[in-house]
Design a protein around this motif. Structure first.
Motif, mmCIF file in Angstrom:
data_model
loop_
_atom_site.group_PDB
_atom_site.id
_atom_site.type_symbol
_atom_site.label_atom_id
_atom_site.label_comp_id
_atom_site.label_asym_id
_atom_site.label_seq_id
_atom_site.Cartn_x
_atom_site.Cartn_y
_atom_site.Cartn_z
ATOM 1 N N UNK A 1 -31.562 -7.554 35.626
ATOM 2 C CA UNK A 1 -31.838 -6.912 36.420
ATOM 3 C C UNK A 1 -32.923 -6.517 36.394
ATOM 4 N N UNK A 2 -33.512 -5.248 35.635
ATOM 5 C CA UNK A 2 -34.880 -4.282 35.572
ATOM 6 C C UNK A 2 -35.765 -5.474 35.625
ATOM 7 N N UNK A 3 -35.797 -6.652 34.589
ATOM 8 C CA UNK A 3 -36.623 -7.139 34.558
ATOM 9 C C UNK A 3 -36.988 -7.711 36.096
ATOM 10 N N UNK A 4 -36.372 -8.119 36.884
ATOM 11 C CA UNK A 4 -35.951 -8.501 38.056
ATOM 12 C C UNK A 4 -36.531 -7.351 38.789
ATOM 13 N N UNK A 5 -36.213 -6.840 39.027
ATOM 14 C CA UNK A 5 -36.670 -5.253 39.758
ATOM 15 C C UNK A 5 -38.485 -5.486 39.456
ATOM 16 N N UNK A 6 -38.627 -5.550 38.105
ATOM 17 C CA UNK A 6 -40.122 -5.630 38.241
ATOM 18 C C UNK A 6 -40.849 -6.161 38.331
ATOM 19 N N UNK A 7 -40.464 -7.186 38.710
ATOM 20 C CA UNK A 7 -41.555 -8.206 39.559
ATOM 21 C C UNK A 7 -41.550 -8.097 40.271
#
Length: 434
Positions: A195-201
């Protein structure tokens, strides 16, 4: 292919309603990700309207389901039906266990299917001529604005999406409703790292970010500080619901729906239904006779087996708590209109549509003081610590017994607040996107 009966969440309903309102005054092309084909495809406006109409009237959404899974879904509801309709004295224990095993298996299967269901996106057309259709992407031309009204959790989908946006140099606005999987991962089935990686992207790729409360905006900014990335401009778009615009219809129930307190929300740990069940069990143990019926209305969510088992099989709750499974919007409207007041003890929310819907119906809500709920309460609701069972016990009894206080609070509500509509939300969104 078969249809699986399930109730869309409040956010999913708002997404569809908002998309359709936008399409009435703006040239819009609907796009979704097809999980089977692993690519984006164009969806007709008629298909979106049909899905919305079914959700409003039948609570049916299409899904790709093998016949065996559909049969399992039907069998899986046995535990709920038996517990709700068959008296204890003639209920065989083996039958109840059999039903619950099927319920658990079906619940897990349907949760997986719902996660795989295609998500609806929008392309707002600012150019009068169609671009050349590509084999890989659904189309669009430079100058279009891409609006993502849902937050997809598959990194591969994001990768494909961003390649499409870059290839056409589209302006893009992405909605991040909340940071719940990152902030309170114990109440989510999502991997917080993914989830954090998706938000970052999304933060790095989007032209603009959109969220639904100042609380969520603050959470996103804190995330960006923590990740040491530049945060894109964030606009806050407060939600509205069309539930109270429907013609109310009484839901079917084996018990009279009278003199009741209402809790609306998907059955999952984050919504904190266990606290309410604790309080109503305490009413029984303390031999308190003048207590209201509790009506819990919502769909089965994730990690809900313990809550559902307790809700439907605890002897002390059998005549004190009623579960209305997957109500339609007209049924929800009837429940809001006829309840004494509502309760919403959620541990964390990005907004809290049941609070908004309660106020729209002119009913006071006892809500949690966590996350965005004080914001959704508009200074009108009464807010309590979601972990303070004693405070909820006292507040529920006090508000139930003091009818004059309820009338005063409802009068204040009507005098100080106007109902916000989906049209208002669509107008605000058009202004934000420009």
């Amino acid at each position: 292919m078969n249809n699986v009966v399930w109730r869309a969440s409040g956010i999913q309903r708002v997404e569809l309603e908002l998309a359709l309102r936008l399409s009435e005054e703006t040239r819009v092309e609907f796009v979704r990700h097809d999980a089977a084909k692993q690519r984006f495809v164009v969806v007709s406006a008629d298909e979106v309207r049909l899905r919305h109409r079914k959700l409003m009237t039948e609570s049916i959404a299409s899904a790709i389901v093998p016949p065996s899974s559909a049969a399992q879904s039907a069998v899986g509801r046995l535990g709920s039906w038996v517990a709700a309709h068959v008296p204890d004295r003639i209920l065989p224990g083996w039958l109840l266990k059999l039903g619950w095993r099927a319920e658990e298996r079906a619940s897990k299967a349907l949760q997986s299917l719902r996660r795989l269901e295609s998500k609806a996106l929008l392309t707002l057309r600012s150019v009068g001529t169609d671009g050349v259709r590509q084999e890989r992407f659904p189309g669009g031309v430079s100058g279009d604005h891409f609006l993502c009204l849902t937050f997809h959790y598959d990194p591969a989908v994001f990768k494909e999406l961003f390649e499409w946006i870059r290839s056409l140099q589209l302006e893009s606005t992405f909605v991040i409703y909340d940071m719940i999987p990152s902030l309170v991962p114990q109440y989510s089935t999502l991997d917080p790292a993914v989830f954090d990686a998706n938000v970052r992207s999304v933060v790095e790729e989007a032209s603009r970010l959109l969220t639904i409360s100042e609380c969520s905006a603050s959470d996103i900014r804190s995330f960006c500080e923590r990740e040491e990335i530049e945060c894109q401009p964030i606009s806050v778009l407060h939600l509205a619901s069309a539930v109270t615009l429907t013609e109310p219809r009484r839901p079917s129930s084996r018990q009279p729906l009278e003199n009741f307190v209402l809790c609306v929300g998907t059955i999952e740990p984050r919504k904190n239904h266990q606290l309410l069940l604790d309080v109503w069990e305490e009413f029984d143990h303390e031999k308190i006779d003048d207590v209201p019926l509790l009506v819990i209305a919502g769909s089965s969510g994730w990690l809900n087996e313990l809550t559902m088992r307790r809700l439907l099989t605890t002897p002390e709750l059998r005549d004190k708590v009623v579960f209305v499974d997957s109500p339609t919007d007209p049924e929800l409207h009837w429940l809001y209109r006829n309840c004494l007041f509502t309760v919403f003890p959620s541990h964390y929310e990005g907004w809290g549509l049941p609070v908004t819907e309660s106020l729209d119906a002119g009913k006071i809500c006892l809500a949690s003081d966590s996350g965005s709920l004080p914001e959704a309460g508009e200074g009108i609701c009464m807010h309590l610590d979601p972990n303070d069972r004693a405070a909820w016990h006292e507040a529920i009894l006090t508000l139930y017994r003091d009818g004059e206080q309820r009338v005063r609070l409802e009068d204040r509500l009507r005098q100080s607040r106007s109902v916000r509509s989906i049209d208002d939300v669509a107008a605000d969104l058009r202004a934000i996107i420009g």
